[in-house]
Design a protein around this motif. Structure first.
Motif, mmCIF file in Angstrom:
data_model
loop_
_atom_site.group_PDB
_atom_site.id
_atom_site.type_symbol
_atom_site.label_atom_id
_atom_site.label_comp_id
_atom_site.label_asym_id
_atom_site.label_seq_id
_atom_site.Cartn_x
_atom_site.Cartn_y
_atom_site.Cartn_z
ATOM 1 N N VAL A 137 57.342 7.502 18.652
ATOM 2 C CA VAL A 137 57.855 8.152 17.445
ATOM 3 C C VAL A 137 58.351 9.546 17.807
ATOM 4 C CG1 VAL A 137 56.292 6.851 15.947
ATOM 5 C CG2 VAL A 137 55.601 9.097 16.792
ATOM 6 N N ASP A 138 59.088 10.148 16.873
ATOM 7 C CA ASP A 138 59.606 11.499 17.071
ATOM 8 C C ASP A 138 58.711 12.549 16.432
ATOM 9 O OD1 ASP A 138 62.225 10.647 18.269
ATOM 10 O OD2 ASP A 138 62.394 9.680 16.311
ATOM 11 N N VAL A 139 58.061 12.186 15.342
ATOM 12 C CA VAL A 139 57.155 13.070 14.605
ATOM 13 C C VAL A 139 55.951 12.246 14.205
ATOM 14 C CG1 VAL A 139 56.950 14.735 12.711
ATOM 15 C CG2 VAL A 139 59.199 14.208 13.644
ATOM 16 N N ALA A 140 54.775 12.872 14.166
ATOM 17 C CA ALA A 140 53.570 12.128 13.817
ATOM 18 C C ALA A 140 52.735 12.889 12.806
ATOM 19 C CB ALA A 140 52.728 11.846 15.061
ATOM 20 N N VAL A 141 52.140 12.139 11.885
ATOM 21 C CA VAL A 141 51.125 12.677 10.991
ATOM 22 C C VAL A 141 49.788 12.561 11.713
ATOM 23 C CG1 VAL A 141 49.991 12.469 8.754
ATOM 24 C CG2 VAL A 141 52.426 11.894 8.978
ATOM 25 N N VAL A 142 49.123 13.684 11.904
ATOM 26 C CA VAL A 142 47.852 13.699 12.622
ATOM 27 C C VAL A 142 46.807 14.375 11.756
ATOM 28 C CG1 VAL A 142 46.623 14.507 14.674
ATOM 29 C CG2 VAL A 142 48.991 13.736 14.864
ATOM 30 N N ARG A 143 45.654 13.740 11.628
ATOM 31 C CA ARG A 143 44.539 14.317 10.879
ATOM 32 C C ARG A 143 43.502 14.851 11.864
ATOM 33 N NH1 ARG A 143 46.762 10.625 7.428
ATOM 34 N NH2 ARG A 143 46.710 11.234 5.219
ATOM 35 N N GLY A 144 42.941 16.006 11.533
ATOM 36 C CA GLY A 144 41.972 16.621 12.414
ATOM 37 C C GLY A 144 42.644 17.551 13.401
ATOM 38 N N PRO A 145 41.870 18.122 14.314
ATOM 39 C CA PRO A 145 42.429 19.100 15.262
ATOM 40 C C PRO A 145 43.408 18.456 16.234
ATOM 41 C CG PRO A 145 40.168 18.527 15.852
ATOM 42 C CD PRO A 145 40.418 17.908 14.515
ATOM 43 N N VAL A 146 44.404 19.235 16.670
ATOM 44 C CA VAL A 146 45.385 18.798 17.666
ATOM 45 C C VAL A 146 45.273 19.736 18.856
ATOM 46 C CG1 VAL A 146 47.813 18.390 18.167
ATOM 47 C CG2 VAL A 146 46.924 17.957 15.859
ATOM 48 N N SER A 147 44.902 19.198 20.025
ATOM 49 C CA SER A 147 44.649 20.045 21.195
ATOM 50 C C SER A 147 45.583 19.758 22.360
ATOM 51 C CB SER A 147 43.200 19.866 21.661
ATOM 52 O OG SER A 147 42.932 18.507 21.967
ATOM 53 N N GLU A 148 46.430 18.727 22.262
ATOM 54 C CA GLU A 148 47.301 18.376 23.374
ATOM 55 C C GLU A 148 48.331 19.478 23.612
ATOM 56 O OE1 GLU A 148 46.556 16.416 20.942
ATOM 57 O OE2 GLU A 148 45.577 14.659 21.810
ATOM 58 N N PRO A 149 48.523 19.896 24.862
ATOM 59 C CA PRO A 149 49.512 20.945 25.142
ATOM 60 C C PRO A 149 50.931 20.435 24.952
ATOM 61 C CG PRO A 149 48.639 20.039 27.191
ATOM 62 C CD PRO A 149 47.834 19.432 26.080
ATOM 63 N N GLY A 150 51.840 21.359 24.684
ATOM 64 C CA GLY A 150 53.246 21.014 24.590
ATOM 65 C C GLY A 150 53.686 20.462 23.256
ATOM 66 N N LEU A 151 52.811 20.462 22.240
ATOM 67 C CA LEU A 151 53.169 19.945 20.929
ATOM 68 C C LEU A 151 53.337 21.089 19.929
ATOM 69 C CD1 LEU A 151 50.827 16.828 20.509
ATOM 70 C CD2 LEU A 151 53.178 16.908 21.374
ATOM 71 N N VAL A 152 54.282 20.924 19.036
ATOM 72 C CA VAL A 152 54.449 21.844 17.911
ATOM 73 C C VAL A 152 53.667 21.274 16.736
ATOM 74 C CG1 VAL A 152 56.084 22.932 16.343
ATOM 75 C CG2 VAL A 152 56.723 22.517 18.730
ATOM 76 N N VAL A 153 52.775 22.080 16.162
ATOM 77 C CA VAL A 153 51.874 21.610 15.108
ATOM 78 C C VAL A 153 52.156 22.387 13.828
ATOM 79 C CG1 VAL A 153 49.482 21.282 14.411
ATOM 80 C CG2 VAL A 153 50.123 21.059 16.831
ATOM 81 N N THR A 154 52.458 21.662 12.757
ATOM 82 C CA THR A 154 52.734 22.291 11.461
ATOM 83 C C THR A 154 51.678 21.838 10.456
ATOM 84 O OG1 THR A 154 55.118 22.260 11.901
ATOM 85 C CG2 THR A 154 54.409 22.579 9.613
ATOM 86 N N PRO A 155 50.781 22.736 10.014
ATOM 87 C CA PRO A 155 49.792 22.353 8.996
ATOM 88 C C PRO A 155 50.478 22.055 7.664
ATOM 89 C CG PRO A 155 49.193 24.405 10.109
ATOM 90 C CD PRO A 155 50.612 24.119 10.460
ATOM 91 N N LEU A 156 50.012 21.021 6.976
ATOM 92 C CA LEU A 156 50.594 20.651 5.691
ATOM 93 C C LEU A 156 49.611 20.820 4.536
ATOM 94 C CD1 LEU A 156 52.636 17.450 6.633
ATOM 95 C CD2 LEU A 156 53.469 19.789 6.353
#
Length: 285
Positions: A137-156
């Motif tokens: 996928v190009d964009v993902a909905v993720v619940r909980g903390p995101v720790s993987e490097p190299g990702l842009v994370v936008t809280p919703l």
């Protein structure tokens, strides 16, 4: 022979489909052509990307590392074509379960109205990153903390946690439940994409039995069958109703944050527009 874009697209199809046959069908070429393309790519890179020694095609550690770089390269090429006025492929939005909850339909409808030339595909993929880390996928909905490097994370937004219990069991008669209540029953844990772990409970008051499942469907079926109880988020009750499962609030637990995540740079030129729209929809703008 040098590496060409078709080699990268073929490799990404293999990675996403976990099958030479399905990759060939997706690309509309023959399976021998897929094998030749992969062999050429591996030869040019000097590493083995795919393990073919089992019945299921899996990526080697080198393949896992290369997949993300290949996805970025293909995304940059597609973005360049888009800037030149060429049509682009559909934008793929992944989720492991519940998508964006009550905001899912408003988002899809507004996207169709505001971006009619770019199809938006909503894909359920049962893994922690909802398919983002493997290029599905190009964009993902993720619940909980995101720790993987190299990702842009936008809280919703954040979601309250709820307990999922058997509809004809003793817990169903209560208006709300506590962790202490649930500790008396076996705990159903989705180990692939869920956000519930025994560590939510105090060390001396955790459930004595944990039953592991790998997707939301099996999680719900096990609760309905009376094998145990589960903990999820409020959107699950809306998106995944079940006649034999009821959901009850767990007010003592903190809410679960919901994010949109994508690679930097994005793998599709419309990713920034989707992120901006998701923020607008979830904030009521």
């Amino acid at each position: 022979m040098s590496i060409e874009l078709r080699h990268l697209r073929c490799f990404l199809a293999i990675a996403e489909e976990s099958s030479m046959t399905r990759a060939a069908a997706r690309l509309r070429i023959t399976q021998p052509a897929v094998s030749r393309s992969l062999a050429t790519l591996e030869r040019q890179l000097g590493v083995r990307l795919v393990d073919r020694s089992t019945h299921h095609v899996t990526l080697t550690p080198e393949g896992l590392a290369f997949r993300e770089r290949a996805a970025v390269a293909v995304g940059a090429f597609d973005a360049a074509l888009a800037s030149a006025g060429r049509p682009v492929r559909p934008l793929r939005l992944g989720h492991a379960w519940a998508a964006l909850g009550p905001y899912t339909t408003p988002l899809l409808r507004r996207w169709k109205r505001e971006q009619p030339d770019i199809p938006l595909e909503l894909l359920r993929i049962d893994d922690r990153s909802a398919g983002l880390l493997r290029g599905a996928v190009d964009v993902a909905v993720v619940r909980g903390p995101v720790s993987e490097p190299g990702l842009v994370v936008t809280p919703l937004f954040s979601e309250a946690r709820v307990a999922a219990v058997t509809a004809d069991g003793p817990f169903a008669a209560r208006a709300r439940l506590t962790l202490a209540d649930l500790a008396t029953a076996p705990l159903l844990v989705n180990s692939v994409s869920g956000v519930t772990v025994p560590e939510l409970w105090p060390p001396d008051a955790r459930p004595t039995t944990t039953i592991t499942v790998t997707n939301t469907d099996d999680w719900l079926a096990s609760i309905a069958a009376g094998r145990g109880v589960g903990v999820s988020v409020a959107s699950t009750a809306e998106i995944h109703p079940h006649p034999d499962v009821v959901y009850r609030p767990l007010p003592e637990l903190p809410p679960v944050p919901v994010h949109l995540t994508h690679h930097a740079p994005p793998s599709h030129p419309a990713v920034p527009a989707l992120v901006a729209l998701a923020v607008a929809v979830t904030t009521g703008a």
